[in-house]
Design an enzyme around this catalytic site. Structure first.
Site, mmCIF file in Angstrom:
data_model
loop_
_atom_site.group_PDB
_atom_site.id
_atom_site.type_symbol
_atom_site.label_atom_id
_atom_site.label_comp_id
_atom_site.label_asym_id
_atom_site.label_seq_id
_atom_site.Cartn_x
_atom_site.Cartn_y
_atom_site.Cartn_z
ATOM 1 N N GLU A 178 0.819 -1.221 0.000
ATOM 2 C CA GLU A 178 0.000 0.000 0.000
ATOM 3 C C GLU A 178 0.854 1.274 0.000
ATOM 4 O O GLU A 178 0.449 2.295 0.537
ATOM 5 C CB GLU A 178 -0.960 0.011 1.212
ATOM 6 C CG GLU A 178 -1.984 -1.104 1.182
ATOM 7 C CD GLU A 178 -3.073 -0.963 2.254
ATOM 8 O OE1 GLU A 178 -2.861 -0.226 3.228
ATOM 9 O OE2 GLU A 178 -4.132 -1.582 2.087
ATOM 10 N N GLU B 16 -6.934 -7.259 -1.011
ATOM 11 C CA GLU B 16 -7.520 -7.126 0.316
ATOM 12 C C GLU B 16 -8.961 -6.687 0.208
ATOM 13 O O GLU B 16 -9.268 -5.510 0.224
ATOM 14 C CB GLU B 16 -6.751 -6.121 1.174
ATOM 15 C CG GLU B 16 -5.393 -6.609 1.560
ATOM 16 C CD GLU B 16 -4.789 -5.808 2.708
ATOM 17 O OE1 GLU B 16 -5.519 -5.004 3.316
ATOM 18 O OE2 GLU B 16 -3.603 -6.008 2.965
#
Ligand SMILES: *[C@@H]1O[C@H](CO)[C@@H](O)[C@H](O)[C@H]1NC(C)=O
Ligand SMILES: *[C@@H]1O[C@H](CO)[C@@H](O)[C@H](O)[C@H]1NC(C)=O
Ligand SMILES: *[C@@H]1O[C@H](CO)[C@@H](O)[C@H](O)[C@H]1NC(C)=O
Ligand SMILES: *[C@@H]1O[C@H](CO)[C@@H](O)[C@H](O)[C@H]1NC(C)=O
Ligand SMILES: *[C@@H]1O[C@H](CO)[C@@H](O)[C@H](O)[C@H]1NC(C)=O
Ligand SMILES: *[C@@H]1O[C@H](CO)[C@@H](O)[C@H](O)[C@H]1NC(C)=O
Ligand SMILES: *[C@@H]1O[C@H](CO)[C@@H](O)[C@H](O)[C@H]1NC(C)=O
Ligand SMILES: *[C@@H]1O[C@H](CO)[C@@H](O)[C@H](O)[C@H]1NC(C)=O
Ligand SMILES: CC(=O)N[C@H]1CO[C@H](CO)[C@@H](O)[C@@H]1O
Length: 817
Positions: free
Chosen positions: A180, A249
């Site tokens: 991320e 995710e």
């Protein structure tokens, strides 16, 4: 003979295959594994959040739930607690974890990071790394890059040695570098871009023979695949048109913080998100989490992440099926797999009907085969006329999967799986449970309360810098001489960067406060002459997310700390006084948590067990609950601290942290976008009352529970319980089968409710509608009572006439395990 030859040849081929390279490739529509075009369902299970004894069952339940792959991060700070001293034992044995994944016939996804976020302490970074001079995290810094490369290489080499990469015949089909970073890269400017470039080159040079991914990194250069994280990823497309669409995710629920209510993401909405993703050309979906588990020890991140990391995942914290979520997703996976061939061919066309109705048709032009997704993103149900393919009613906020584009084989809003209501059961012998007998010992604090420490400095040192995070606890103490006067109306002020602060004056606790960053302020009374000020600063999980999160200070970093005499408005700034420091508790140094440590004489038996006494150690022995159901310890009544079973940490506890009593009312409506403040429960209660005691921590005879209580607790309600299925409810429409099952060898003891007709209400409050078959209850009792599981054909053949006339009838059942 000829047949035998073929058989032998086939067997030899199989044997060879098991050790041969598996080719992992991809294009924009499929993962291509050994030439086969596949869609992948994956689920995250973090190995340190359970025990090796739990792994085989968790992996098997994942497989039974229709997963193809298990995904895990690698957690640097637990593997390298001190620089170049590694630990891969017990539940840190990730090699064994991946081998079990392989044995179950599943693929693995290796997310090295080594920054992992994951609500894990310090995002997975070791704190010694922070304390290296000149280091800057996650940017173009030579010291950081060198350490990251050493660790990444070590993990890759261990995998290679164990032949874990698919390219070596192993299970791992994908690996991830960083995590991320795209979300926060802006803050690192050009150095961030250079760092990403370096990450890519460093990863590719590892030569693992399977693709690398980066999540939330839209500038990831090929051949790195950029992937999406979030609650919904249907509108995501990787920048590189050759990359498959991956949802690394898809948050199956949400994590919890101390003081926060229980989050819940409905099965209907999670299934909707996944179905929408595949409708829009998705190739790989990973549930974050499929099993959340437990933050044992001091592994929870934060600050303030709870010990339970249940995540409302399809498998609950203890490894039980979270129903109906697990079963509803299992059926979704099976339904989507029916279309795998067509879906991976990528020949898709979407027709937008307006009003949020989308029909996506996957088609093979040669054979004419078709597979459809019909979605409705509105909050009302919709009627769609697909002409010769039929008329369909699509419930609100749902996706119907249409086999051959004609027949509804699955709808995300129609749940045909039982709802299991889990309950905590007292031990069989409740008297014995109630009779836990305790011994106790005070945490020795005279040294620090008298102003003594282990080292000193003329400044207020940041907590990570001081402790390297070997303990949650750091003592700061100093003294101030107010000479001949008395300050009976004075104020002590301390600026804390978190997370909990206890303040003592002349050995007496004067106040406590907690928060992210806060200003402690408390009235004090000082005596003439020398006064001793002591602070105990406590961390509850180090920060794990955000740009430069690693630099966020903890403790009374820099202060200021001030004393003010309110009577004559005199202030003394103590920030650059000489402060004495001590890291950790004396009990920690003495290993009081370890029942094998030789401290028998320290423990006191007294008729009057201290209640509400801060800084106290307690110990008891107990017998393990019989059976195989998961075990928990109920710590209701306790304040805040840490718990150990036979010397194994089961994590921090904080039942005194009560959730807000508002915000739990109202129906949980699955419709509309999920937010983490939707469908909350557990208002006005301890945010975490029960703590998982893995069965493998228990001996069959005698076991020891040791608690360190920091703020004062009441032991009278502490008890051991098991977690099991209490009541189960299920619904099924006519023409389907209704299935019910208990767990752990329990059988269905009673049918509380059964009605074949038009029953109303939800689990716990089901009611007969306007009509029902007379034998509803007796037929279900006959089929199910005394059995671990049962299946009933929902039809008039089973129940006779329902006297409901011309409607689609359904059967609703509530049973007790
Ligand atoms: C990738 O796509 C996003 C939007 O989807 C865009 O903002 C970004 O600039 C693109 N990056 C590159 C490197 O093309
Ligand atoms: C529903 O789909 C339409 C397109 O058909 C889109 O414009 C709209 O934003 C979507 N609404 C939601 C809540 O996703
Ligand atoms: C008390 O006396 C000492 C020594 O003279 C001085 O350094 C200190 O500042 C005095 N304290 C206060 C509170 O005035
Ligand atoms: C408290 O400390 C923070 C740094 O953690 C600083 O930004 C802030 O200004 C301080 N507040 C006061 C009142 O000194
Ligand atoms: C303390 O001093 C302040 C300032 O003079 C005054 O307002 C306050 O009433 C005093 N409090 C007590 C308890 O004497
Ligand atoms: C105020 O308090 C200080 C410290 O105790 C003392 O030195 C000073 O004389 C006091 N001043 C007055 C006006 O009372
Ligand atoms: C401890 O808890 C028990 C049970 O809730 C309660 O009856 C008792 O009064 C408590 N003791 C104190 C001192 O609060
Ligand atoms: C029952 O309903 C169906 C569909 O609405 C209709 O086609 C059928 O004629 C009805 N049968 C009776 C006996 O009313
Ligand atoms: C990457 C992503 O989509 N993140 C989103 C996940 O969902 C939360 C809550 O809806 C959003 O705030 C994030 O932006």
């Amino acid at each position: 003979m000829w047949n035998t030859c073929i058989l032998v040849a086939a067997l030899t081929f199989l044997l060879l295959c098991t050790s041969l390279a598996i080719q992992v490739d991809y294009d924009s529509n499929a993962m291509i594994i050994d030439g086969q075009r596949k869609l992948i369902f994956s689920g995250s299970i973090h190995y340190p959040r359970s025990t090796p004894e739990m792994w085989p069952d968790l992996i098997q339940k994942s497989k039974d739930g229709g997963l193809d792959a298990i995904d895990t991060y690698i957690f640097w700070n637990v593997h390298e607690p001190r620089r170049r001293q590694y630990n891969f034992e017990g539940n840190l044995d990730f090699i064994k974890f991946f081998k079990l994944v392989q044995q179950a016939g599943l693929y693995g996804i290796l997310r090295i990071g080594p920054y992992v976020c994951a609500e894990w302490n310090y995002g997975g970074f070791p704190v010694w790394l922070h304390n290296i001079n000149g280091i800057e995290f996650r940017t173009d810094n030579e010291i950081f890059k060198k350490e990251m490369q050493i660790f990444t290489t070590k993990i890759v080499d261990m995998c290679k040695e164990a032949k874990l990469f698919a390219s070596q015949g192993g299970p791992i089909i994908l690996a991830q570098i960083e995590n991320e970073y795209g979300n926060i890269m802006w803050a690192y400017k050009d150095a961030g871009k250079a760092y990403v470039k370096w990450c890519v080159e460093m990863a590719l040079a590892q030569n693992i023979g399977v693709p690398w991914i980066m999540c939330q990194q839209d500038d990831a250069p090929p051949p790195i695949i950029n992937t999406c994280n979030g609650y919904y990823c249907d509108s995501f497309t990787p920048n590189n048109t050759k990359s498959p669409k991956m949802f690394t995710e898809n948050w199956s629920g949400w994590f919890k913080k101390w003081g926060q209510k229980d989050p819940h993401r409905t099965a209907e909405d999670l299934a909707y998100s996944v179905a929408r993703f595949y409708q829009a050309g998705g190739v790989l979906n990973n549930y974050y989490m499929y099993h959340g588990g437990t933050n044992f020890g001091r592994t929870s991140g934060g600050p303030f992440i709870t010990t339970s990391y249940d995540y409302d995942a399809p498998l609950d914290e203890f490894g039980n099926l979270n129903q109906p979520k697990w079963g509803h997703l299992k059926q979704l996976h099976a339904a989507i797999k029916l279309g795998e061939k067509l879906l991976t061919s990528g020949k898709a066309m979407t027709k937008v009907y307006g009003n949020g109705i989308h029909l996506t048709t996957y088609r093979n032009d040669e054979t004419g085969e078709r597979f459809c997704f019909l979605s409705n993103n509105q909050t009302e149900e919709a009627n769609v006329d697909l002409q010769q393919d039929g008329k369909f009613v699509i419930p609100a906020w749902s996706v119907s999967i249409l086999g051959g584009c004609k027949k509804e084989i699955y709808n995300t809003a129609k749940v045909n799986t039982q709802t299991s209501i889990m309950v905590k059961k007292q031990m069989d012998n409740e008297d014995e449970a109630a009779k836990l007998s305790w011994v106790w010992t005070p945490e020795f604090t005279k040294d620090t309360l008298h102003g003594k420490g282990r080292f000193r400095a003329r400044q207020l040192i940041e907590q990570k810098r001081a402790t390297s995070d070997v303990s949650d606890y750091l003592w700061y103490t100093t003294s101030v001489d107010i000479n001949g006067t008395t300050w009976n109306n004075a104020t002590l002020f301390a600026n804390s960067s978190g997370q909990v602060l206890h303040a003592y004056v002349n050995g007496k606790l004067i106040g406590s406060q907690s928060g992210y960053k806060f200003q402690f302020q408390n009235p004090v009374s000082l005596i003439p002459g020398r006064n001793i000020l002591t602070f105990l600063s406590v961390t509850v999980g180090l920060q794990n997310y955000g740009e430069f999160f690693d630099l966020g200070p903890e403790g009374i970093a820099g202060g200021p700390v001030r004393l003010t005499d309110n009577k004559n408005a005199t202030t003394i700034d103590l920030s650059s006084f000489t402060w004495n420091y001590k890291i950790g508790l004396n009990g920690e140094a003495k290993r009081l948590h370890d029942p094998k440590a030789p401290h028998a004489r320290l423990w006191r038996t007294s008729a009057e067990l201290p209640i509400g006494r801060p800084m106290t150690w307690y110990k008891t022995t107990f017998k393990a609950p019989s059976g195989t159901d998961p075990v928990v310890v109920d710590l209701q009544g306790m304040g805040k601290g840490h718990a150990w079973i036979n010397g194994n940490s089961i994590g921090r506890f904080w039942p005194a942290e009560i959730t807000d009593s508002n915000g739990c009312d109202g129906e949980c409506d699955y419709r509309g976008k999920y937010k983490d403040n939707k469908c909350l429960s557990n208002c006005g209660n301890p945010s975490q009352r029960w703590y998982h005691v893995p069965r493998s921590f228990l001996a069959s005879d005698s076991n020891t529970l040791i608690l360190f209580e920091e703020i004062g607790g009441n032991l009278s309600q502490v008890s051991f319980q098991t977690v099991t299925v209490g009541s189960i409810c299920a619904n099924a429409n006519e023409g389907n089968a209704l299935e019910l099952s208990c767990q752990g060898g329990q059988t269905i003891s009673r049918i509380k409710f059964a009605s074949f007709g038009d029953p109303q209400g939800k689990c716990g409050s089901l009611q007969k509608g306007t009509c029902e078959a007379d034998v509803s209850l007796s037929a279900v009792e006959k089929a199910c009572v005394g059995k671990e599981s049962c299946a009933i054909d929902v039809s008039e053949a089973t129940f006779g006439s329902s006297k409901c006339g011309n409607i689609t009838k359904k059967l609703a059942v509530e049973a007790i395990c």
